[in-house]
Design an enzyme around this catalytic site. Sequence first.
Site, PDB file in Angstrom:
ATOM      1  N   HIS A 375       2.538  -6.155  -3.866  1.00  0.00           N
ATOM      2  CA  HIS A 375       1.982  -5.303  -4.946  1.00  0.00           C
ATOM      3  C   HIS A 375       0.855  -5.904  -5.349  1.00  0.00           C
ATOM      4  O   HIS A 375       0.246  -5.410  -6.629  1.00  0.00           O
ATOM      5  CB  HIS A 375       2.977  -4.619  -5.984  1.00  0.00           C
ATOM      6  N   LYS A 570      -2.500   2.190 -19.636  1.00  0.00           N
ATOM      7  CA  LYS A 570      -1.835   1.459 -18.408  1.00  0.00           C
ATOM      8  C   LYS A 570      -1.622  -0.183 -19.327  1.00  0.00           C
ATOM      9  O   LYS A 570      -1.955  -0.244 -20.318  1.00  0.00           O
ATOM     10  CB  LYS A 570      -2.776   0.899 -17.354  1.00  0.00           C
ATOM     11  N   ARG A 571      -0.779  -0.986 -18.504  1.00  0.00           N
ATOM     12  CA  ARG A 571      -0.530  -2.353 -19.020  1.00  0.00           C
ATOM     13  C   ARG A 571      -1.826  -2.949 -19.497  1.00  0.00           C
ATOM     14  O   ARG A 571      -2.764  -2.727 -18.934  1.00  0.00           O
ATOM     15  CB  ARG A 571       0.177  -3.095 -18.138  1.00  0.00           C
ATOM     16  N   LYS A 576      -7.532  -5.436 -15.319  1.00  0.00           N
ATOM     17  CA  LYS A 576      -7.809  -3.798 -15.806  1.00  0.00           C
ATOM     18  C   LYS A 576      -8.950  -3.471 -16.603  1.00  0.00           C
ATOM     19  O   LYS A 576      -9.158  -2.292 -16.723  1.00  0.00           O
ATOM     20  CB  LYS A 576      -6.366  -3.424 -16.287  1.00  0.00           C
ATOM     21  N   THR A 681      -1.168   4.092  -9.731  1.00  0.00           N
ATOM     22  CA  THR A 681      -0.826   5.365  -9.578  1.00  0.00           C
ATOM     23  C   THR A 681      -1.169   6.300 -10.593  1.00  0.00           C
ATOM     24  O   THR A 681      -0.774   7.419 -10.344  1.00  0.00           O
ATOM     25  CB  THR A 681       0.812   5.263  -9.283  1.00  0.00           C
ATOM     26  N   LYS A 685      -1.975  10.423 -10.807  1.00  0.00           N
ATOM     27  CA  LYS A 685      -1.319  11.587 -11.645  1.00  0.00           C
ATOM     28  C   LYS A 685      -2.444  12.547 -12.428  1.00  0.00           C
ATOM     29  O   LYS A 685      -2.376  13.467 -12.589  1.00  0.00           O
ATOM     30  CB  LYS A 685      -0.549  10.903 -12.630  1.00  0.00           C
TER      31      LYS A 685
HETATM   32  C1  Z15 Z   1       2.992  -3.918 -11.054  1.00  0.00           C
HETATM   33  O1  Z15 Z   1       3.359  -2.949 -11.881  1.00  0.00           O
HETATM   34  C2  Z15 Z   1       2.162  -3.858  -9.946  1.00  0.00           C
HETATM   35  C3  Z15 Z   1       2.078  -4.949  -9.240  1.00  0.00           C
HETATM   36  C4  Z15 Z   1       2.534  -6.304  -9.639  1.00  0.00           C
HETATM   37  O2  Z15 Z   1       2.567  -7.214  -8.718  1.00  0.00           O
HETATM   38  C5  Z15 Z   1       3.584  -6.364 -10.572  1.00  0.00           C
HETATM   39 CL1  Z15 Z   1       4.470  -7.572 -10.885  1.00  0.00          CL
HETATM   40  C6  Z15 Z   1       3.907  -5.172 -11.272  1.00  0.00           C
HETATM   41  C7  Z15 Z   1       1.575  -2.614  -9.572  1.00  0.00           C
HETATM   42  C8  Z15 Z   1       0.208  -2.630  -9.280  1.00  0.00           C
HETATM   43  O3  Z15 Z   1      -0.782  -3.561 -10.093  1.00  0.00           O
HETATM   44  C9  Z15 Z   1      -0.549  -1.413  -8.989  1.00  0.00           C
HETATM   45  O4  Z15 Z   1      -1.794  -1.703  -8.794  1.00  0.00           O
HETATM   46  C10 Z15 Z   1       0.199  -0.681  -8.132  1.00  0.00           C
HETATM   47  O5  Z15 Z   1       0.084   0.912  -8.027  1.00  0.00           O
HETATM   48  C11 Z15 Z   1       1.790  -0.702  -8.625  1.00  0.00           C
HETATM   49  O6  Z15 Z   1       2.199  -1.900  -8.671  1.00  0.00           O
HETATM   50  C12 Z15 Z   1       2.835   0.103  -7.472  1.00  0.00           C
HETATM   51  O7  Z15 Z   1       2.458  -0.450  -6.228  1.00  0.00           O
END
Ligand code: Z15
Length: 839
Positions: A375, A570-571, A576, A681, A685
């Site tokens: 991810h 978002k976080r 970001k 994601t 949405k």
């Molecule tokens: C996280 O929420 C995502 C990636 C990571 O490596 C960790 Cl530790 C947490 C996110 C991605 O930043 C995001 O771009 C992606 O849509 C999401 O995972 C689901 O794949």
Amino acid sequence: GKEHWPRGEEAVWKSALRDVDADSPAIIKSIVNHVQTSLARQAYNLDDLGAYQAAALSVRDNLLVNWNETQLSYTRKNPKRAYYLSLEFLMGRTLDNALLNLGLKEQYRDSVKKLGFSVEDILDKERDAALGNGGLGRLAACYLDSGASTELPLWGYGLRYKYGIFQQLISPEGNQLEAPDPWLENSNPWELPRLDVNYEIRFYGHADRLGDGKGIWQGGQEVLAVAYDVMIPGYGTKTTNNLRLWESKPKRGFDLNSFNAGNYEAAVASSNSADAITSVLYPNDHTSCMYRIGKELRLKQQYFWTAASLADILRRFKQQGKPIRELPDFVAIQLNDTHPTLAIPELMRILLDEEDLNWEQAWSIVTNVFFYTNHTVLPEALEKWAVPLIEHVLPRHLQIIYDINLFFLQAVERKYPGDRERLARMSLIEEGQPKQVRMANLAVIGSRKVNGVAELHSDLVRTTILKDFVDFEGVSKFSNVTNGITPRRWLDQCNAELSDLITKTLKLEKEVWLKDLFKIKGLLEFTEDAAFRKEWWAIKQRNKERLAHYVQTTLGLTVRTDAMFDVQIKRLHEYKRQTLNILGVIHRYLTLKALSPAERKKTNPRVVFFAGKAAPAYYIAKLTIRLIVNVARIVNADPDTKDYLQVYFLPDYSVSLAEVLIPASDISQHISTAGTEASGTSNMKFCLNGGLLLGTVDGANIEIAEEVGESNVFFFGHLTPAVEDLRYQHLYHPVPLQEKCPALHRVIEQISAGLFNDAEVYEPLLNTIRQNDYYLLSDDFDSYIAALAMVDEAYQDRDEWIKKSIRTTAQMGKFSSDRAILEYAESFWNVEPVTVKKK
Ligand code: Z15
């Protein structure tokens, strides 16, 4: 008198209270029955919370029937099953989702109304199940919904944290504070404790080698893993899958510890005891454990969860009496990131030490059972565990990891004789003080397939972080599954009015298009229909008013609803670039201030919303929150500009808050430095709800633009191939900010001069830009401002904007998580749907 009588209709209560064979409708009877029995409460003082609990228990009864039938049909038919191992499941609320999936929403609405309650008020009493940080955890939740909705025999495995993601508070100065989230306080109607399903999980102790790759592991500490099951109903199907969450308990009952609510980080790290293992979700997103305290506990969480899940999967497999070598014909396990990678050496341990297989047999089973999803390509997020720590906590697993590495490096050496650098790069062990185990390398070599989560990201995985593995194993092992979202929660549930309009317009049952999202393409032919556009816009307006009402009632602030709503939620993370957004807001503010009142009147009023949590130890991210909060304070109070620009930081972002924010957005921002956001994601949405996208050429933004057409999105910024070179320039040929980007320089100097209070406080944040500007704000600022201006201009042509909005929604079919989960099922797992008969 009347005040002693229950709320609602007297006759309805009376007949339901009288006895079981009263002639009241079944739903009412069931709710009233739960009030009296399960809750042991009286109708006379039932409040919204009690009504929620009784309604939830009544819905749960329905789910249980389906759950049992589903599991029975799986046991009878014995299909190949898939398991989704995720340390996070960000589920949000359940009642509304369950009602919609069961098709019982309207019936419950009527029933609770007769009992004197409003279904919306009741739904609002439920607390979010927030067992995740962000995108990765919410993706897992969407995949469970889609798995059940497409009738796949798919179970989730996770941890039952006593405390979910922390509750975010904002101090008077604008700092983020963290408070625990005791989400289980009011008892949780959605889980079924399975005290009889439990496994003993070992830690520490000592391991001896017995030759032939086998070994024995003894002593140490044993902890009990106890199962809690959460039912996952499919939409419009009888299929009700299972999410099994493990709770840790001491094997003997005197090993208690107390959670120290005063200091979050210290509490996370505090205890070595059994219940500490599942006490709290780690709140770090995109940060591997290595720089963090409490890392031993995190390692224990990972092992506890993978070992319990594997034991459970193997027990289920063995009940069928098949030989162990057939495991890959009946079981596929998807690893959500590297967090569950210990499952690989754990399965090796079981096969070697307990099943008495030889190394080749065991390794061939392992590498046909596991599938790994990556991810992120951010280096700081790639997990590495110190060798001495693994040796201490899991001594037998370290031996196995070393053996895997030995055989693997021998094979690499055969293919690339004498290429020592390649060996060093590919080794499972990174040299250093201390040595570290590279979990991604282990996940890759132990899996059947590896995938990224959007096309660009999967390309980057293949060409950068896993390039050596692609060279060695061949490219066919490395593929892509673009993420998706469930249109049930993220359209039908959060935006019921829009969903109804779509249903009416398409002249299809909503069950049809919500399960085959490509069907919403049919909306395209209505873009020229002025009456349809009017309805479309009126719904967006009401969603804005719903959001404004939320802000009014929770924060006491009045949002103007005749403005463009611009949202970034978002976080908080530097990549970001919330900082880019707030600097853009300041730029807008300064520009507005410099205009004459007459000129200002011509500008497009804008309300900018931010929400998101920062990891508790992420200093720069927390400073960004503080800056946003203080900019909001100054800007919203300025009589010159307040009619044209408002800024809000909404505290405590959650799934439930997203469900209010997303339908209200005109434009949303997904502005990561190119090549850093794996997919995203929430971008999907927003677009599904008719919000336009302002973003960089990154992650799934690219595929969204491909689907909806580039003329319907606003792109800006440098592209991925330029990033490396720009960073090099920053380091070796720096240009002063004043020359490079005067507009950005002016903004930064205003902050520095104290325009937003506490000038000195922001210096470390500003210095990240002034110094090496790793995330390229100074390179993208001008094109960002230009893109914002284009958004303003486009918004002035209201009719054309609404057409863009409709076209966007209409072409989001690809991003249903049903499509994504079926790709996993078909091209990776070889798992097929099982139809559970409706009775
Ligand atoms: C996280 O929420 C995502 C990636 C990571 O490596 C960790 Cl530790 C947490 C996110 C991605 O930043 C995001 O771009 C992606 O849509 C999401 O995972 C689901 O794949």
